[in-house]
Design a protein around this motif. Structure first.
Motif, PDB file in Angstrom:
ATOM      1  N   ASP A  69       8.385   4.051  -5.196  1.00 18.62           N
ATOM      2  CA  ASP A  69       9.191   4.540  -6.390  1.00 18.62           C
ATOM      3  C   ASP A  69      10.062   3.254  -6.926  1.00 18.62           C
ATOM      4  OD1 ASP A  69      11.390   3.750  -5.153  1.00 18.62           O
ATOM      5  OD2 ASP A  69      12.278   6.104  -4.574  1.00 18.62           O
ATOM      6  N   ALA A  70      10.666   3.922  -8.095  1.00 22.72           N
ATOM      7  CA  ALA A  70      11.305   2.554  -8.980  1.00 22.72           C
ATOM      8  C   ALA A  70      12.472   1.893  -8.216  1.00 22.72           C
ATOM      9  CB  ALA A  70      12.037   3.322 -10.269  1.00 22.72           C
ATOM     10  N   THR A  71      12.951   2.216  -6.954  1.00 19.62           N
ATOM     11  CA  THR A  71      13.950   1.654  -6.109  1.00 19.62           C
ATOM     12  C   THR A  71      13.360   0.716  -5.278  1.00 19.62           C
ATOM     13  OG1 THR A  71      14.162   3.405  -4.509  1.00 19.62           O
ATOM     14  CG2 THR A  71      15.474   3.545  -6.331  1.00 19.62           C
ATOM     15  N   GLY A  72      11.924   0.766  -5.190  1.00 22.09           N
ATOM     16  CA  GLY A  72      11.322  -0.012  -4.120  1.00 22.09           C
ATOM     17  C   GLY A  72      11.003   0.557  -2.601  1.00 22.09           C
ATOM     18  N   THR A  73      11.280   2.079  -2.828  1.00 20.39           N
ATOM     19  CA  THR A  73      11.028   2.927  -1.503  1.00 20.39           C
ATOM     20  C   THR A  73       9.586   3.227  -1.486  1.00 20.39           C
ATOM     21  OG1 THR A  73      13.300   3.435  -1.365  1.00 20.39           O
ATOM     22  CG2 THR A  73      11.933   4.957  -0.081  1.00 20.39           C
ATOM     23  N   ILE A  74       9.006   3.135  -0.267  1.00 21.19           N
ATOM     24  CA  ILE A  74       7.738   3.688  -0.135  1.00 21.19           C
ATOM     25  C   ILE A  74       8.036   5.311  -0.066  1.00 21.19           C
ATOM     26  CG2 ILE A  74       5.606   3.572   1.124  1.00 21.19           C
ATOM     27  CD1 ILE A  74       6.488   0.840   0.269  1.00 21.19           C
ATOM     28  N   ASN A 119       3.523  -1.049  -5.811  1.00 17.77           N
ATOM     29  CA  ASN A 119       2.295  -0.344  -5.465  1.00 17.77           C
ATOM     30  C   ASN A 119       1.226  -1.549  -5.543  1.00 17.77           C
ATOM     31  OD1 ASN A 119      -0.217   0.766  -6.777  1.00 17.77           O
ATOM     32  ND2 ASN A 119       0.233   1.711  -4.919  1.00 17.77           N
ATOM     33  N   ASP A 120       0.261  -1.732  -4.562  1.00 22.09           N
ATOM     34  CA  ASP A 120      -0.684  -2.839  -4.600  1.00 22.09           C
ATOM     35  C   ASP A 120      -1.611  -2.828  -5.857  1.00 22.09           C
ATOM     36  OD1 ASP A 120      -2.065  -0.844  -3.474  1.00 22.09           O
ATOM     37  OD2 ASP A 120      -2.308  -1.725  -1.583  1.00 22.09           O
ATOM     38  N   ALA A 121      -2.046  -1.628  -6.332  1.00 16.53           N
ATOM     39  CA  ALA A 121      -2.963  -1.507  -7.197  1.00 16.53           C
ATOM     40  C   ALA A 121      -2.353  -2.017  -8.519  1.00 16.53           C
ATOM     41  CB  ALA A 121      -3.469  -0.288  -7.511  1.00 16.53           C
ATOM     42  N   GLU A 166       5.271   6.317   9.793  1.00 16.44           N
ATOM     43  CA  GLU A 166       6.581   6.201   9.173  1.00 16.44           C
ATOM     44  C   GLU A 166       6.645   5.156   8.027  1.00 16.44           C
ATOM     45  OE1 GLU A 166       9.138   6.155  12.553  1.00 16.44           O
ATOM     46  OE2 GLU A 166       8.342   8.202  13.208  1.00 16.44           O
ATOM     47  N   TRP A 167       5.650   4.619   7.419  1.00 15.10           N
ATOM     48  CA  TRP A 167       5.641   3.941   6.331  1.00 15.10           C
ATOM     49  C   TRP A 167       6.246   4.583   5.271  1.00 15.10           C
ATOM     50  CZ3 TRP A 167       6.146  -0.785   5.115  1.00 15.10           C
ATOM     51  CH2 TRP A 167       5.813  -1.457   3.873  1.00 15.10           C
ATOM     52  N   THR A 189       1.020  -1.261   0.074  1.00 14.51           N
ATOM     53  CA  THR A 189      -0.005   0.164   0.009  1.00 14.51           C
ATOM     54  C   THR A 189       0.925   1.229  -0.025  1.00 14.51           C
ATOM     55  OG1 THR A 189      -1.679   1.208   1.362  1.00 14.51           O
ATOM     56  CG2 THR A 189      -0.197  -0.155   2.673  1.00 14.51           C
ATOM     57  N   GLY A 190       0.561   2.095  -0.696  1.00 12.25           N
ATOM     58  CA  GLY A 190       1.102   3.545  -0.590  1.00 12.25           C
ATOM     59  C   GLY A 190       1.904   3.751  -2.065  1.00 12.25           C
TER      60      GLY A 190
END
Ligand code: ZN
Length: 297
Positions: free
Chosen positions: A69-74, A105-107, A83-84, A65-66
């Motif tokens: 970005d392309a590096t896998g950072t929320i 991203n989940d969607a 603090e997610w 959820t949230g």
């Protein structure tokens, strides 16, 4: 022997985990999502150790959820998780397990799974859940995520200028009207004397005229959003997913009416998600395979 790819789905209320073998989910486990980002990472590490056991791990695919970005950072999230946003999730898991990790991203994950499940083409999957997400998948299976991974955020496209406040901080997003939480808020406004603890209550009261009109509005507004997106991307099919679809019978007739009045999208182009929650886990695994170009042995 076992496939050694693990998939996670981190939702606002629950985390699901599974091993993925031949495009099927094995040993699916569910637990509540901790409130804090660091606690979520700690649980993913513990569950990965437990599920991998003594076998070699090939990789980890995460649907989260949230905004990711392309590096896998929320890089953005609803306020229910603390603090997610800011969690470099892919890097943290790669550091611990030394295997390739995908975080999506989940969607978008669900969209990739549904694209595979329902026969390809150009597909937009819209998830109506705690928030509203979207995943646009092109004819070649590639999904839209923009320049840095933060693009393709259909739920935060403008629906009403200066309208209701959205969890993303903007006003008038589609999510501020069609997310489950938004529908509960609208029921409170329509009928303030009642208790509206959750979406199930809004479904249960559907015979009440003002609530019936609310569900009709949801259908009409979803039609309007789909038409706006169709003007941009002209998809073959639109798939509606997420918890709000449990109330599909209440808003679907108004959705179809809205589409017919406009004439751009045929009602038959819009269908309900056939996979349910599993789409997130299967999609995380599919994106992992796309990214690393191999199937787990
Ligand atoms: Zn928004």
């Amino acid at each position: 022997m076992n496939a050694r790819l693990l998939a996670f789905d981190i939702g606002g209320t629950k985390i699901r985990a599974a091993r993925v073998e031949n495009d099927a989910l094995v040993d699916v486990a569910t637990e509540p999502t901790p409130r804090r980002g660091s606690a979520i990472v700690a649980r993913l590490i513990a569950v990965t150790r437990q599920m991998a056991g003594t076998s070699t791990l090939d990789g980890i695919g995460v649907s989260a959820t949230g905004q990711v970005d392309a590096t896998g950072t929320i890089v953005g999230s609803t306020r229910t998780l603390v603090e997610w946003a800011g969690t470099p999730l892919a890097r943290e898991l790669e550091t611990v397990f030394a295997v390739p990790v995908v975080v999506v991203n989940d969607a978008k994950a669900a969209a990739v799974a549904l694209w595979h499940q329902t026969g390809g083409g150009r597909v937009l999957v819209v998830t109506l859940g705690t928030g509203v997400g979207g995943g646009l998948v092109y004819e070649d299976g590639r999904f839209e995520s923009g320049r840095s991974g933060r693009g393709g955020e259909f739920g935060h496209t403008l629906f009403r200028y200066g309208g209701a406040r959205c969890p993303c901080g903007r006003r008038g997003c589609v999510e501020a009207y069609l997310a489950g939480t938004a529908i509960v808020r609208r029921a409170r406004r329509a009928l303030p004397g009642r208790r509206w603890p959750d979406l199930a209550a809004v479904v249960a009261e559907a015979a009440e005229p003002r609530i019936r009109r609310l569900w009709e509005a949801v259908g009409q507004e979803l039609a309007a959003a789909l038409i706006a997106w169709d003007l941009l991307f002209e998809c073959d099919r639109y798939i509606i997913a997420g918890g709000v679809t449990r109330a599909a019978s209440l808003f679907w007739p108004a959705l179809e009416d809205g589409l017919r009045r406009d004439g751009r999208i045929a009602p038959t182009q819009v269908t309900l998600d056939p996979l349910g929650d599993d789409a997130f886990l299967l999609g995380a695994a599919r994106v992992w395979e796309q990214r690393f170009g191999k199937r787990p042995s």
